[in-house]
Design an enzyme around this catalytic site. Sequence first.
Site, short mmCIF file in Angstrom:
data_model
loop_
_atom_site.label_atom_id
_atom_site.label_comp_id
_atom_site.label_asym_id
_atom_site.label_seq_id
_atom_site.Cartn_x
_atom_site.Cartn_y
_atom_site.Cartn_z
N HIS A 1 0.84 -1.21 0.00
CA HIS A 1 0.00 0.00 0.00
C HIS A 1 0.87 1.26 0.00
CE1 HIS A 1 -3.53 2.50 1.39
NE2 HIS A 1 -2.56 3.20 1.93
N GLU A 2 1.82 1.33 0.94
CA GLU A 2 2.63 2.56 1.08
C GLU A 2 3.51 2.77 -0.16
OE1 GLU A 2 0.58 3.36 4.38
OE2 GLU A 2 1.86 4.65 3.20
N HIS B 1 1.76 4.66 -2.70
CA HIS B 1 1.85 6.12 -2.51
C HIS B 1 3.20 6.63 -2.99
CE1 HIS B 1 -1.86 6.38 -0.39
NE2 HIS B 1 -1.46 5.79 0.72
N HIS C 1 -5.33 7.24 -2.31
CA HIS C 1 -6.21 6.19 -1.80
C HIS C 1 -7.31 5.89 -2.80
CE1 HIS C 1 -4.85 6.97 2.57
NE2 HIS C 1 -4.16 5.98 2.01
#
Lengths: 439, 88
Positions: free
Chosen positions: A131-132, A135, A141
Amino acid sequence: YALSGLKWHKTDLTWSVHSYPSPSLSPGLPNTLVDSILTYAFKAWSDAAPLTFRQLKIDSRGAATGGDIRVTFARLLHDDGYPFDGQGGTLAHAFFPGRDEVAGDTHFDDHEIWSYGGQSSTTDLFTVAVHEFGHALGLSHSSSDPSIMRPYYQGPVGDIPNFQLALDDKLAIQQLYGVKDGRPPGGGDPVNPRLPSPPPPRPTQPSDPSFHERCQGGFDAVANIRGEVFFFKGAHFWRTKRDGSLVSLNPAQIKNFWIGLPPGTNKIDAVYERKSDSRIIFFIGPQYWVFKDTVAMSGYPRPLSEWGMRTRSGQLVERVDAAFIWAHNGKTYLFSSGEFWRFDEGRRGEQVTRQLEPGYPRDNSLWGGVPTHMDDIISWGEGDAYFFKDNLYWVLKNGGLNQEVVIPKSTAVDWLRCPAPPATSTPKIPKQCNCDLKG
Amino acid sequence: SAVPDQFSRAVDWLSRYGYLPPPDPRTSKLQTKEGMEKAIRVMQRFGGVPETGQLDNETLKLMSTPRCSLPDIVGSEDMLKRRRRRRR
């Protein structure tokens, strides 16, 4: 999906790890394992887009220098204006691509209990890392489900080496960096773009694929390691905590946890934890390994013959059936083909000593009331010896050696959260039961 | 009807994750009921829970779920240099 509007203007990216999770909170995650988990997390994105990720190693001063994406495990205030909040709450954050020093940096909350491999009561590092890193590559998101870029932690995504991004995430990353090897975004037929496939049907009762494996017993090895009982079977293992609860219904893969066993290991003969230095000894065929925590020490495997075990007919022992330290007297016992040997293990300074005691081997029948060919043995409770065989276990109480009658109990029910077998025999496949208005 | 500290925690949460503009001490403007309801609706829609505009149990539960610290609505300036949002 949503894009931040920022991206890297190159596709060969580098990353480095500036600090690792605290061993006190995340004991099951040695640094080497963190590196490999993060490597797989980057691979999730490089599988979907023409990106390459290269890890920069730590230099002699012990710090990793440079790198586009710098990974840190930090606590509370950590001078980036986005303090963490202790366990739970916020788990991690990352900065979008750019030219700033901070661009791409990814921070994990070191107050979390990080783990991997499906342990539900902790936070899965691989899942949060994917997930990170989304980014750090420029994604924001997403409200889609499924999507790794949903802002809320939804539990471990499971099988790390074979993890695939959801379609929403693939489209998002391909929007920024194109498609790997030139295929159109989303893959598939360029003429008829593929429609998003409907979410898979969810069973009303969560299925438990490992149920059958876990609940039928027949374990290759059982070991009491640091107060938790590990049940090894094939290439997997289950782990029961001190309070008797199972860490996860899903088995973990041996190769992802015990670093240093030969690739493709799918049968462990015996395991025990050596009390004199807390090393963990694995026996596989005619070889043995010594592990410091979850990583095999250098110089192993070594030949089993070093233990000097010969059968009564004088032959060298080729494999170990069971190994344990009997809490009753602190001695180490190894069992093979109906015979057992006793060792006195201790320390002399830094050196671990091991002495095979005279008068051995002896016959397993000396351990009355328990099977003579066991799967493995552990010490548990108040110095009791637990003998495991198939799906049953026998307990020799308080250092007793020869108890006439020992009632076996179910390993699956008592240790592995399996339902007790139905008392009355029910039809094997319930679907064959039928009932109708007249029936 | 949420108890006051629950309400103020919700305001913090919604501002922190980009659903409400951060309170502006200079204008000392308070959050309006309509503004709050609208922000809660956006958060519910984004999070995939029923859109009621109220701090109901499901919404509070989602707010207490561990999560990423980045805001959900792209737009907080100090983490981004440029803002562009693309919708499918």
